[in-house]
Design a protein around this motif. Structure first.
Motif, short mmCIF file in Angstrom:
data_model
loop_
_atom_site.label_atom_id
_atom_site.label_comp_id
_atom_site.label_asym_id
_atom_site.label_seq_id
_atom_site.Cartn_x
_atom_site.Cartn_y
_atom_site.Cartn_z
N THR A 13 58.89 32.20 30.29
CA THR A 13 58.26 33.37 30.26
C THR A 13 56.96 32.90 29.24
O THR A 13 55.68 33.59 29.38
CB THR A 13 59.05 34.49 29.34
N GLY A 14 57.22 32.09 28.21
CA GLY A 14 55.93 31.63 27.48
C GLY A 14 54.89 30.90 28.10
O GLY A 14 53.79 31.07 28.14
N VAL A 15 55.39 30.00 28.87
CA VAL A 15 54.49 28.92 29.82
C VAL A 15 53.77 29.75 30.73
O VAL A 15 52.53 29.89 31.02
CB VAL A 15 55.29 27.84 30.51
N LEU A 16 54.47 30.92 31.41
CA LEU A 16 53.69 32.04 32.43
C LEU A 16 52.65 32.86 31.59
O LEU A 16 51.58 32.76 32.14
CB LEU A 16 54.53 32.76 33.04
N ALA A 17 52.98 33.22 30.35
CA ALA A 17 51.95 33.93 29.59
C ALA A 17 50.82 33.29 29.20
O ALA A 17 49.50 33.44 29.51
CB ALA A 17 52.66 34.53 28.38
N ALA A 18 50.97 32.04 28.82
CA ALA A 18 50.00 31.09 28.32
C ALA A 18 49.01 30.75 29.51
O ALA A 18 47.84 30.63 29.55
CB ALA A 18 50.37 29.98 27.75
N SER A 19 49.78 30.51 30.76
CA SER A 19 49.09 30.01 31.71
C SER A 19 48.30 31.05 32.56
O SER A 19 47.10 30.83 32.92
CB SER A 19 49.96 29.86 32.93
N LEU A 20 48.72 32.42 32.50
CA LEU A 20 47.97 33.68 33.07
C LEU A 20 46.78 34.06 32.03
O LEU A 20 45.62 34.09 32.82
CB LEU A 20 48.83 34.60 33.27
N LEU A 21 46.96 33.91 30.89
CA LEU A 21 45.85 34.02 29.70
C LEU A 21 44.65 33.19 30.11
O LEU A 21 43.30 33.18 30.22
CB LEU A 21 46.27 33.86 28.58
N MET A 36 38.20 43.06 38.16
CA MET A 36 39.63 43.44 38.18
C MET A 36 40.76 42.28 38.20
O MET A 36 41.78 42.43 37.72
CB MET A 36 39.79 44.47 39.42
N MET A 37 40.34 41.45 38.84
CA MET A 37 41.04 40.01 38.83
C MET A 37 41.36 39.58 37.58
O MET A 37 42.13 39.19 37.15
CB MET A 37 40.57 39.02 39.92
N HIS A 38 40.21 39.47 36.87
CA HIS A 38 40.29 38.88 35.47
C HIS A 38 41.17 39.62 34.67
O HIS A 38 41.95 39.13 34.05
CB HIS A 38 38.95 38.88 34.98
N ALA A 39 40.87 41.07 34.71
CA ALA A 39 41.73 41.90 33.98
C ALA A 39 43.21 41.89 34.41
O ALA A 39 44.19 41.74 33.44
CB ALA A 39 41.28 43.28 34.00
N GLY A 40 43.45 41.65 35.32
CA GLY A 40 44.70 41.68 35.74
C GLY A 40 45.47 40.62 35.32
O GLY A 40 46.66 40.61 34.82
N PHE A 41 44.77 39.28 35.39
CA PHE A 41 45.70 38.11 34.71
C PHE A 41 45.69 38.11 33.23
O PHE A 41 46.66 37.61 32.76
CB PHE A 41 44.90 36.95 35.31
N ILE A 42 44.62 38.64 32.71
CA ILE A 42 44.69 38.63 31.37
C ILE A 42 45.68 39.69 30.75
O ILE A 42 46.61 39.51 29.69
CB ILE A 42 43.19 39.01 30.91
N ARG A 43 45.95 40.73 31.29
CA ARG A 43 46.73 41.66 30.92
C ARG A 43 48.04 41.68 31.35
O ARG A 43 49.18 41.74 30.32
CB ARG A 43 46.51 43.16 31.52
N THR A 44 48.32 40.85 32.42
CA THR A 44 49.81 40.33 32.58
C THR A 44 50.11 39.40 31.57
O THR A 44 51.30 39.16 31.08
CB THR A 44 49.83 39.93 34.02
N GLY A 45 49.28 38.44 31.49
CA GLY A 45 49.39 37.54 30.51
C GLY A 45 49.66 37.83 28.99
O GLY A 45 50.63 37.49 28.27
N LEU A 46 49.09 38.98 28.72
CA LEU A 46 49.39 39.57 27.52
C LEU A 46 50.65 40.23 27.19
O LEU A 46 51.51 40.26 26.40
CB LEU A 46 48.32 40.59 27.08
N VAL A 47 51.17 41.00 28.30
CA VAL A 47 52.45 41.79 28.57
C VAL A 47 53.46 40.53 28.64
O VAL A 47 54.39 40.64 27.75
CB VAL A 47 52.41 42.67 29.66
N LEU A 48 53.45 39.52 29.22
CA LEU A 48 54.45 38.54 29.09
C LEU A 48 54.51 37.91 27.85
O LEU A 48 55.63 37.52 27.33
CB LEU A 48 54.16 37.42 30.15
N GLY A 49 53.29 37.79 26.89
CA GLY A 49 53.48 37.03 25.88
C GLY A 49 53.95 38.03 24.76
O GLY A 49 54.72 37.71 23.83
#
Length: 112
Positions: A13-21, A36-49
């Motif tokens: 979960t941590g690796v996926l969060a850091a990778s998405l961010l 929208m694509m940038h925001a999607g990756f960044i928000r998903t990374g923040l939620v996983l973080g």
């Protein structure tokens, strides 16, 4: 209360969060793709973080196992402050209602 067993891998979960961010910020700085694509990756990374930081470790239990009344009240105050910044004076009745509810919920009941 029995222990809740989660089948989540904290490391993954941590690796996926850091990778998405990193991927989202990398695309944003490179100017590739849409906003929208940038925001999607960044928000998903923040939620996983946030999920990663709440998952249990060997030394401490999961974050949701230690929720107290004071932390719930603090979260409600945060929501009220956020809403008051957006809604101005219309949130004052909401503040009064929450205050009254907290007052009556915190008092012990008198049994006859």
């Amino acid at each position: 209360m029995p222990k809740l067993r989660l089948d989540l891998n904290r490391t993954l979960t941590g690796v996926l969060a850091a990778s998405l961010l990193m991927f989202g910020f990398g695309l944003w700085f490179a100017g590739v793709g849409s906003e929208m694509m940038h925001a999607g990756f960044i928000r998903t990374g923040l939620v996983l973080g946030a999920l990663w930081s709440a998952l249990p470790t060997r030394e401490r239990p999961a974050a949701w196992e230690d929720v107290t009344w004071s932390s719930v009240i603090l979260a409600l105050v945060g929501v009220i402050v956020f809403l008051s910044a957006r809604l101005r004076w219309s949130v004052i009745p909401l503040i009064l209602a929450v205050g009254i509810a907290v007052y009556f919920l915190r008092r012990p009941l008198k049994r006859r």
